[in-house]
Motif scaffolding. Structure first.
Motif, PDB file in Angstrom:
ATOM      1  N   PHE A 177     -10.141  -4.470  -2.909  1.00 26.48           N
ATOM      2  CA  PHE A 177      -9.110  -4.503  -1.639  1.00 26.48           C
ATOM      3  C   PHE A 177      -8.900  -5.588  -0.984  1.00 26.48           C
ATOM      4  O   PHE A 177      -7.884  -6.094  -0.621  1.00 26.48           O
ATOM      5  N   PHE A 211      -5.376   4.990   1.607  1.00 21.28           N
ATOM      6  CA  PHE A 211      -4.702   3.825   2.170  1.00 21.28           C
ATOM      7  C   PHE A 211      -3.893   4.130   3.345  1.00 21.28           C
ATOM      8  O   PHE A 211      -3.426   3.115   4.026  1.00 21.28           O
ATOM      9  N   PHE A 237      -4.729  -4.217  -4.633  1.00 20.73           N
ATOM     10  CA  PHE A 237      -4.843  -2.825  -4.030  1.00 20.73           C
ATOM     11  C   PHE A 237      -5.193  -1.794  -5.068  1.00 20.73           C
ATOM     12  O   PHE A 237      -5.982  -1.003  -4.640  1.00 20.73           O
ATOM     13  N   TRP A 258      -4.706   2.167   6.899  1.00 20.14           N
ATOM     14  CA  TRP A 258      -4.677   0.620   6.226  1.00 20.14           C
ATOM     15  C   TRP A 258      -3.379   0.370   6.163  1.00 20.14           C
ATOM     16  O   TRP A 258      -2.851  -0.623   7.090  1.00 20.14           O
ATOM     17  N   LEU A 300      -1.367  -1.950   9.152  1.00 21.06           N
ATOM     18  CA  LEU A 300      -1.330  -3.416   8.687  1.00 21.06           C
ATOM     19  C   LEU A 300       0.585  -3.448   9.116  1.00 21.06           C
ATOM     20  O   LEU A 300       1.050  -4.878   9.438  1.00 21.06           O
ATOM     21  N   LEU A 312       0.880  -1.241  -0.123  1.00 24.48           N
ATOM     22  CA  LEU A 312       0.060   0.046   0.101  1.00 24.48           C
ATOM     23  C   LEU A 312       0.952   1.124  -0.124  1.00 24.48           C
ATOM     24  O   LEU A 312       0.520   2.131  -0.774  1.00 24.48           O
TER      25      LEU A 312
END
Lengths: 805, 493, 93, 140, 115
Positions: free
Chosen positions: B405, A207, B400, A210, A214, A182
């Motif tokens: 996603f 993102f 992604f 996220w 992560l 990401l």
């Protein structure tokens, strides 16, 4: 020398280990191995002046340039600090292991290969600038840790611990990879430096959170943070040198490294600060609290490691606050980052020595159960001294390095209460309180560790071996570390300048331009009773009191039910992954072909029908149809009648004959629809098929009279109806939407002139599309040999030929 | 040599036909079949160079112009798959010699393997949708023969199910071709790619696309059409299993890739979304199975299903990263599956069972086997720098970047389960207390072990030296992303 | 003339249906064999009539083929009734 | 049990030849009228089956000493090589050649390499059908 | 006519599926036979049934009168292949009965050893 090469140096050396082990078995293989970390340590020491200036070094080994994958070694203050730890402690651990592991009984070649592999992996992790190479080495650390924990692979506990640690850390690693991908998509680069450079733009991306979560999953699992810490106690099944190296000094710190490395990117986010600080602090409390429940020396150390890692983690989280404070470098907020790194160094040093002592105790007495130990003080005086130094440092007692960093930790925690962003002003007070409580417990377990082992009554009858002092070689490494513990207390600012400051500058680039800008002066005495000093004194008093009464209340730990523990959760997951999966699978993998067909047909018609209606594809068009003839209707009826006969047939013969009738009706259709070739073929084939049916089923017994249940029949009927309806509806729609002309006009026009034939179908078969025919007869040919082998080759009579038997 | 691209199909066919003349002469059977595979391999390598240099190759059989005759097309994707298939077949032939048994060797075993290769290579190369059906039947017929070859009880029992499922899927295939022909009036894939965009009412085409997905899904073993696979693949002997596991489902996957990138692109929002969801479900279903059974063969068999899901997920994203990742993963998976089946085959032979619970302690007696297995297992799980990684990385990236996603997260998380399932074999069979093993001759051990090691070696090179292959994968991906390259090569000659 | 063909067709079709019934119903195998043979003849006539109606000569092969098949089929069935198996391995056993 | 089947045997001798003639006709006619190698092959196989019915498998094996698997292989090779001949002329695989000739007795006839391919088909069909029937027959 | 044929084909598929779901092996194989009949008729129908002359070149027939030859060629290929498969299936059933002693699919459970 290329940095990347140095990363791989241990791995390259590992290639020669099996050879050395075989050829030079008389000399302990460890002596050869020792050379590697020593070389590395010395080399990395020579880089210290560079990072002191804020300089960096880069070297790159490309792997897959097309997708931008490379192994990039990058050294700045932070990387160098870790590299020094890895090579330095690595050298000491190898030295220790030479005396710890017997050269005759142990499979040393395996051990040292794993260890060197780990060294490469760890150096790679801390030196990678490239996200993917970081991930690569990250997984390599998990793998080598797996192999090292499972080193005594015939033991159940070893295998269990190995798998557990791998499951949890690899899970984290995979999530981290997701975060990395990401990040790379957001920043369009895999380079951490470049990402840091564009940190402000990244924060606005969808993102961002996220990626943050992560990546933190990766860090938390590796650094054994709550609730992922559960693998670390089980990892203690590894040989003690491994525990000292991987599970206290280096690998578990990879998560800390990761958080430190990414602080410049994520510091902008309140989520980050909350998560890192909160989880760290909670882990600190949890680990220290449960350390006292442990009966195994290494278990105590494992929980202590968990808690110390939590401490550093929370400091790293707090260090991100500096980003949000005006001119933070001049305020109390500057301490967190420095304290984190400082304590990390301290912890590596004292915990390494403590693990080695635990190993020595184990080695010399044959047990690690603290209930059986006691009174070793007089038998093992040197070990006792070293253990005491390490424990006191851990407890935060003056004269030992741990005191300094512990006090800075309290300073940093107090500072949080003044921070007024992200609702810290409301909840901030919680932080120093939790920190203080956890520190009390830390104090108690440190004493518990050292005094319950070395003080008290000696119980020789409970020990498997006669206890005596360890050989001198085994004591060298812990002794060196103990000396360092004391040394750090006396020259903290030297350590700070050369090692900590460059690292802090790397973590907090938003505060400092270069390491020389870091102005944190470490002192044992600040000239007055500061709040943190008051807290420390409180810790000593309360901690001392509680340790005094430990025996009275330690038993209350047994009140914590095992059933709800996190370990149970993991065990449950593992159970779900085999027994549970097996049972779940048994629900649908019944082995009955009917069930499978039901799923398949059901899926087929549901998906096709829903597609048909969702896309409004159904069409019904009456133009462009061939006329309906009387005879066609008759044949259609015959066909349907034949089919019904099959369905209703009680005897096989009837069914087979009815099938023949259906086949002949199809042939008649071919006649009517002007397809003589088809009719010819169909007729012959139908005849032969019917003959084959009769041949094959002549031998069968009378079909059993047992009827299938009515429920089954209805189910079958519904599925069948669904499939039939689907075919009809799609056929109607497809025919009603004949949009483009067919290519077959071409065949009609050229068959005589260009292909030199008259029967278009035949010419298509042997010429236009002769390729089809070639492989059609291949299919026939295979069927021929398949049938002949099926009948001729019968292996069942010979039992035991195949492993299925 | 305009016919070069046919050689990988014709050479094994020729040799298979020759082999039919002297079934009982084992040494000649062995030599000729190995020679056939080598000759095929050489021709594929030439073809690879040709495609790399000159782009997509196409030949329209019988000199009839493109939509009318049958066109065979070799783009980079098909060459790569043909190459992998041929390599695997070659190794399977070597691996078969010590393991399959003299009785089987005397009963047309090698011709059947070569026929299977004919079908697989043909399916990878053809540019005509009905011809694809014919090649499917070739490879299916050969697979029917191989699955029942020997006539042991489980084989007979499972082949009935296998056969039944495939008969159904073939009938549906024919039906789907009929529908497609009705709407578009053509069978040539490139021609379809030209004509389908001209059709405005995409509804019926979407239905047909879904039907094709189901048809190919039977072969590719997607959720919920995979149920036939575990039982069917468990029955035949290991070399056959390796051949099936590496090649057969991949043909289905290839067919989905080809049709869903070349011409079924009129309603991506529906079809590819559906494909993505099914792919994820396939991964999950495969994971459950891979964990549920303590049987070395089953574990790897279910991993086939997982891999299918992963590849299709990449394809469903329809972006560069997703597709290239899927292609890389596809090639990787063919090789690694064959290697793993070889390895667990050795393990099963050593213990005389495929039940994990009856194994243990192999690390003491066969350490090298253990290490090779471990490398293969890590390769399977996508641990860098082994071959599973670049593909998976790109697929995740594609997910992604694409619409799904969550799919990427699932792909990542299930990698853990893949690792668990593969490492379980290591822990149970190689670690632990040694148990009684079946004595095995050194010679036959090495005859089995060497092909396995070489295959694992190839996968390691595929991973570590991925850069060597990336231009090929790029080339293959480029054609998939720009169907016009393919169309031009076929229609404008 | 066409009318005649059609009438013939209908009549033979009726015979066809009757024969089918006999074929399925039996009750003895001999009944079935006779029915099968007669069915072959009926089928031949049907195809012949059809080709007259359609007006093409390309179905003649079908007719010939049908009669051959019907001959072989009847023979096989007859032998099956008599011997209990269709092929003899060796006549001189 | 020996049965008297002179009628059958005698009839078979005649009918077999009729069928074979018809098979040959249908094979050659295939290019212009319905028929072709496939149906021709099946008819030939039926003729042999008829022989088997009338006599027995062993006898038929003596009359027609053919290994049907090899026949299949030969058929495959013929079909393959006909198609592959074009490779040597560097034209696409399967490119057929044909021409019209004036032959005595036959008049204007076309000779077509497709017929050779069809011969391959014919042989394969005969080979496979007979393989199946013979193996099942022998196994009973 | 195509509409009637569509229903006939649907009916054939329905009967085929119903038979394949039953437990008797012979009914299953008969089901596959019906399935292929359905598929073949489907190709023919989808090609259009409007031709008035067989696709054999003859004098006095215009090109547009011929029935569509391509579906016929496809069917021919498909018939042969399904013949091969059916014969194989029959022999397999025969062998399976010899070895396993049953033609009941419910007694032929798989190797899904759910332990």
């Amino acid at each position: 020398m290329s940095l990347v090469f140095l990363i791989f140096l241990p791995l390259i050396a590992a290639l020669f280990i099996p050879l050395l082990f075989k050829k030079l078995g008389r000399i302990h293989t460890g002596w050869f191995v020792l050379i590697v970390p020593v070389i590395l340590f010395i080399y990395y020491l020579t880089l210290l002046p560079t990072t002191l200036e804020g300089g960096t070094l880069v070297s790159e080994l490309s792997w897959i340039p097309s997708i931008d994958l490379a192994i990039v070694a990058y050294i700045d203050g932070l990387s160098l600090l870790f590299s020094l730890l890895i090579s330095g402690i690595g050298a000491l651990v190898v030295l220790y292991s030479i005396f710890y592991l017997d050269k005759k009984r142990e499979q040393l070649h395996n051990f040292y290969v794993y260890l060197l592999m780990f060294m490469t992996a760890m150096l790679g992790v801390v030196q990678s600038d490239h996200l993917i190479s970081l991930y690569l080495f990250w997984e390599l650390t998990s793998i080598s840790s797996f192999l090292l924990i499972g080193y005594w692979y015939t033991r159940d506990r070893s295998r269990f611990g190995a798998l557990k640690s791998m499951m949890i850390t690899v899970f984290g690693g995979l999530m981290m990879l997701g975060g990395f991908v990401l990040l790379s998509i957001m920043g369009n680069t895999y380079s951490i430096r470049e990402l840091i450079a564009q940190a402000p733009e990244l924060a606005g991306h969808d993102f961002f959170v996220w990626a943050l979560v992560l990546i933190l999953l990766g860090a938390f699992t590796k650094s054994a943070q709550f609730p992922f810490y559960i693998w670390l106690p089980d990892a203690m099944e590894a040989p003690t040198p491994v525990s000292a190296y991987l599970h206290s000094a280096t690998m578990v710190k990879a998560g800390l490294y990761l958080v430190a490395r990414f602080t410049p990117i994520f510091a902008v986010s309140g989520t980050w600060i909350w998560l890192v600080t909160g989880v760290g602090l909670f882990t600190l409390f949890w680990g220290s609290f449960f350390a006292l429940k442990q009966k195994d020396l290494k278990g105590i150390l494992a929980f202590s490691t968990v808690s110390q890692l939590g401490l550093i983690m929370s400091l790293l989280g707090a260090s991100a606050m500096g980003f949000h404070v005006e001119n933070a470098a001049e305020t109390v907020f500057k301490y967190a980052g420095f304290a984190a790194i400082f304590h990390l160094v301290n912890h590596a040093v004292f915990k390494g020595s403590l693990f080695m002592i635990a190993g020595i105790v184990d080695h010399e007495t044959g047990t690690r159960d603290i209930r059986k130990l006691g009174g070793l003080m007089s038998l093992m005086p040197i070990s006792f001294t070293i253990a005491m130094i390490g424990s006191f440092s851990m407890a935060g007692i003056p004269l030992f390095g741990g005191f300094l960093s512990k006090e800075m930790f309290l300073t940093a925690m107090l500072a949080i209460t003044e921070f007024d962003l992200f609702s810290m002003d409301v909840w901030g007070l919680l932080f120093p309180v939790v920190a203080w409580i956890a520190s009390v417990f830390t104090f108690i377990y440190s004493f518990y560790f050292v005094f319950h082992t070395f003080a008290g009554k000696h119980k020789p009858e409970e020990l498997p071996k006669q206890a005596h002092e360890a050989p001198i070689g085994m004591l060298i490494s812990p002794a060196i570390l103990a000396v360092l513990v004391v040394a750090i207390f006396f020259v903290p600012n030297f350590v700070g300048k050369w090692i900590v400051n460059p690292a802090v500058a790397a973590i907090q680039p938003f505060l400092y331009d270069s390491p020389s800008d870091v102005h944190v002066h470490v002192a044992a005495w600040h000239g007055a009773i500061t709040p943190e000093l008051a807290m420390t004194i409180g810790i000593f008093l309360i901690g001392g009191l509680m340790f005094w009464t430990l025996r009275k209340w330690q038993r209350s730990y047994d009140a914590f039910p095992d059933k709800v523990s996190l370990n149970r959760l993991y065990d449950h997951f593992m159970y779900m992954s085999d027994g549970g999966a097996n049972r779940f699978s048994a629900v649908y993998m019944t082995g009955f072909i009917r069930s499978y067909l039901v799923y398949m047909f059901g899926f087929f018609f549901l998906i096709v029908l829903s597609t048909l209606f969702l896309n409004e594809a159904f069409a019904f068009d009456l133009t462009n149809l061939a006329p309906i003839g009387f005879y066609e209707i008759v044949i259609a009826l015959a066909l349907v009648g034949g089919t019904i006969t099959i369905l209703a047939a009680k005897s096989r013969l009837t069914a087979i004959i009815a099938l023949g009738a259906v086949g002949y009706s199809v042939a008649l259709f071919f006649v009517i629809f002007r397809a003589p070739d088809l009719a010819l073929t169909q007729l012959v084939i139908e005849t032969i098929s019917v003959a084959l049916f009769l041949l094959a089923f002549y031998h069968l017994p009378k079909s059993s009279k047992k009827e299938e249940r009515i429920g089954f029949k209805v189910g079958n009927g519904l599925i069948a109806l669904g499939v039939g309806a689907t075919m009809t509806l799609v056929a109607l729609s497809a025919h009603s939407q004949k949009i483009l002309p067919s290519i077959s006009e071409y065949y009609k026009e050229t068959v005589y002139s260009e292909a030199g034939g008259g029967n278009i179908v035949n010419v298509i078969l042997v010429d236009y599309r002769g390729f089809d025919t070639l492989f059609e007869i291949t299919v026939l040919g295979i069927a021929g040999i398949a049938i002949i082998t099926m009948i001729k080759l019968r292996l069942t009579k010979k039992e035991g030929q195949h492993e299925n038997k | 040599m305009i016919n070069l691209l046919l050689f990988p199909i014709l050479i094994p066919l020729l040799f298979a036909a020759i082999l039919l003349f002297f079934p009982k002469n084992i040494s000649l059977q062995r030599i000729i079949s190995a020679a056939a595979a080598v000759a095929t391999l050489i021709s594929v390598l030439f073809l690879l160079l040709k495609v790399k240099a000159d782009g997509v190759q196409a030949v329209t059989l019988g000199s009839w112009d493109a939509p009318f005759g049958i066109t065979m097309v070799s783009d980079m994707l098909s060459v790569l798959l043909v190459l992998s298939a041929t390599i695997i077949t070659l190794f399977v032939i070597f691996y078969s010699m010590p393991t399959i048994g003299i009785d089987r060797e005397k009963s047309f075993y090698y011709p059947a393997v070569l026929f299977l290769l004919v079908g697989v290579n043909g399916a990878f190369t053809t540019g005509d949708i009905f011809n694809l059906f014919v090649f499917f039947e070739v490879l299916l017929m050969a697979s029917y023969m191989l699955i029942v070859h020997g006539g042991e009880k489980p084989q007979l029992r499972e082949s009935i199910k296998y056969l039944l499922v495939n008969v159904i899927s073939s009938a549906l295939f024919v039906a789907a071709v009929a529908f497609l022909y009705s709407v578009t009036g053509t069978l040539n894939m490139a021609d379809l790619a030209v004509k389908i965009p001209q059709i405005e009412e995409t509804g019926i085409l979407t239905v047909i696309a879904v039907m094709f997905l189901v048809v190919f899904g039977f072969k590719a073993a997607i959720f919920p059409l995979y149920f036939w696979l575990p039982g069917a693949y468990h029955a035949p002997p290991i070399p056959v299993l390796a051949l099936f596991g590496a090649l057969l489902t991949k043909v289905g996957v290839y067919a989905i890739i080809r049709t869903y990138t070349l011409f079924f692109t009129m309603n991506i929002a529906f079809t590819h979304e559906l494909l993505g969801i099914i792919a994820i479900l396939t991964i999950l279903a495969g994971c459950i199975g891979a964990l549920a059974y303590f049987d070395v063969k089953k574990i790897i068999i279910y991993n086939i299903i997982i891999a299918v899901g992963v590849i299709l997920f990449g394809i469903a994203q329809m972006n560069e990263a997703g597709i290239e990742g899927a292609l890389f993963y596809l090639v990787h998976d063919m090789l690694i599956k064959a290697a793993l089946f070889f390895l667990v085959g050795i393990v099963a032979v050593i213990f005389g069972t495929s039940n994990l619970r009856e194994m243990g302690g192999l690390m003491k007696t066969y350490p090298v086997l253990g290490w090779v297995y471990l490398i293969a297992a890590f390769g399977l799980a996508g641990i860098p720098p082994l071959s599973g990684f670049p593909g998976k990385l790109l697929i995740v990236q594609g997910g992604f970047e694409g619409p799904q996603f969550w799919g990427s997260i699932v792909v990542l998380a299930t990698s853990l389960l893949v690792l668990l399932s593969a490492i379980r074999i290591f822990i149970y069979a190689f670690w632990g207390e040694p148990v009684k093993t079946v004595p095995l001759k050194k010679r036959s051990y090495y005859q089995m072990f060497v092909p396995a090691v070489i295959l694992v070696g190839i996968t390691v090179i595929l991973g570590v030296g991925a850069e060597l292959f990336m231009p090929l994968i790029n080339g293959a991906g480029e054609v998939l992303l720009n169907p016009s390259i393919y169309i031009d090569a076929v229609l404008k000659e | 003339m066409m009318m005649f063909y059609w009438i013939a067709l209908v009549v033979i079709s009726c015979a066809f249906v009757g024969l089918l019934y006999r074929l399925v119903k039996g009750p003895t195998v001999a009944d079935r064999v006779v029915a099968l043979d007669a069915l072959g003849v009926a089928l031949v006539s049907i195809v012949a009539l059809l080709s007259l109606i359609i007006g093409t000569e390309f179905f003649l092969e079908i007719i010939l083929l049908l009669s051959i098949l019907s001959f072989i089929g009847t023979t096989a069935f007859a032998k099956f009734i008599e011997r209990g198996e269709i092929f003899d391995r060796n006549d001189n056993r | 049990m020996r049965t008297n089947d002179v009628m059958l045997k005698t009839a078979t001798k005649v009918v077999t030849f009729i069928i074979l003639m018809f098979a040959v006709h249908i094979f050659f006619a295939g290019h212009y009228t319905p028929g072709g190698g496939f149906v021709g092959g099946l008819l030939t196989a039926s003729a042999i089956v008829l022989l088997m019915l009338a006599y027995d498998i062993e006898t038929v094996k003596k009359i027609i000493p053919v290994n049907y698997v090899m026949l299949t292989a030969i058929g495959l090779l013929i079909a393959l090589s006909t198609a592959a001949a074009s490779i040597f002329f560097n034209v696409p695989f399967f490119t057929h050649a044909y021409d019209y000739f004036d032959l005595p007795l036959f008049g204007k006839t076309s000779l077509h390499s497709a017929a050779l391919f069809d011969l391959g088909v014919y042989l394969v069909v005969v080979g496979v059908t007979m393989t199946i029937i013979q193996t099942i027959g022998e196994d009973e | 006519m195509e509409i009637i044929m569509s229903f006939v084909i649907g009916f054939l598929f329905m009967a085929a599926v119903y038979l394949m779901l039953s437990k008797s092996l012979i009914r299953i194989i008969i089901g596959t036979g019906l399935l292929s009949h359905g598929a073949h008729l489907l190709i023919l129908t989808m090609g259009g049934l409007g031709g008035t002359a067989p696709p054999v070149v003859a004098d006095g027939v215009s090109v547009s009168d011929y029935a569509d030859p391509l579906p016929q060629a496809l069917i021919l290929t498909a018939i042969v292949i399904s013949f091969a498969v059916t014969s194989f299936f029959l022999v397999l059933a025969y062998r399976a009965y010899q070895e396993l002693g049953t033609d009941n699919m419910n007694l032929m459970r798989g190797t899904e050893d759910n332990d």
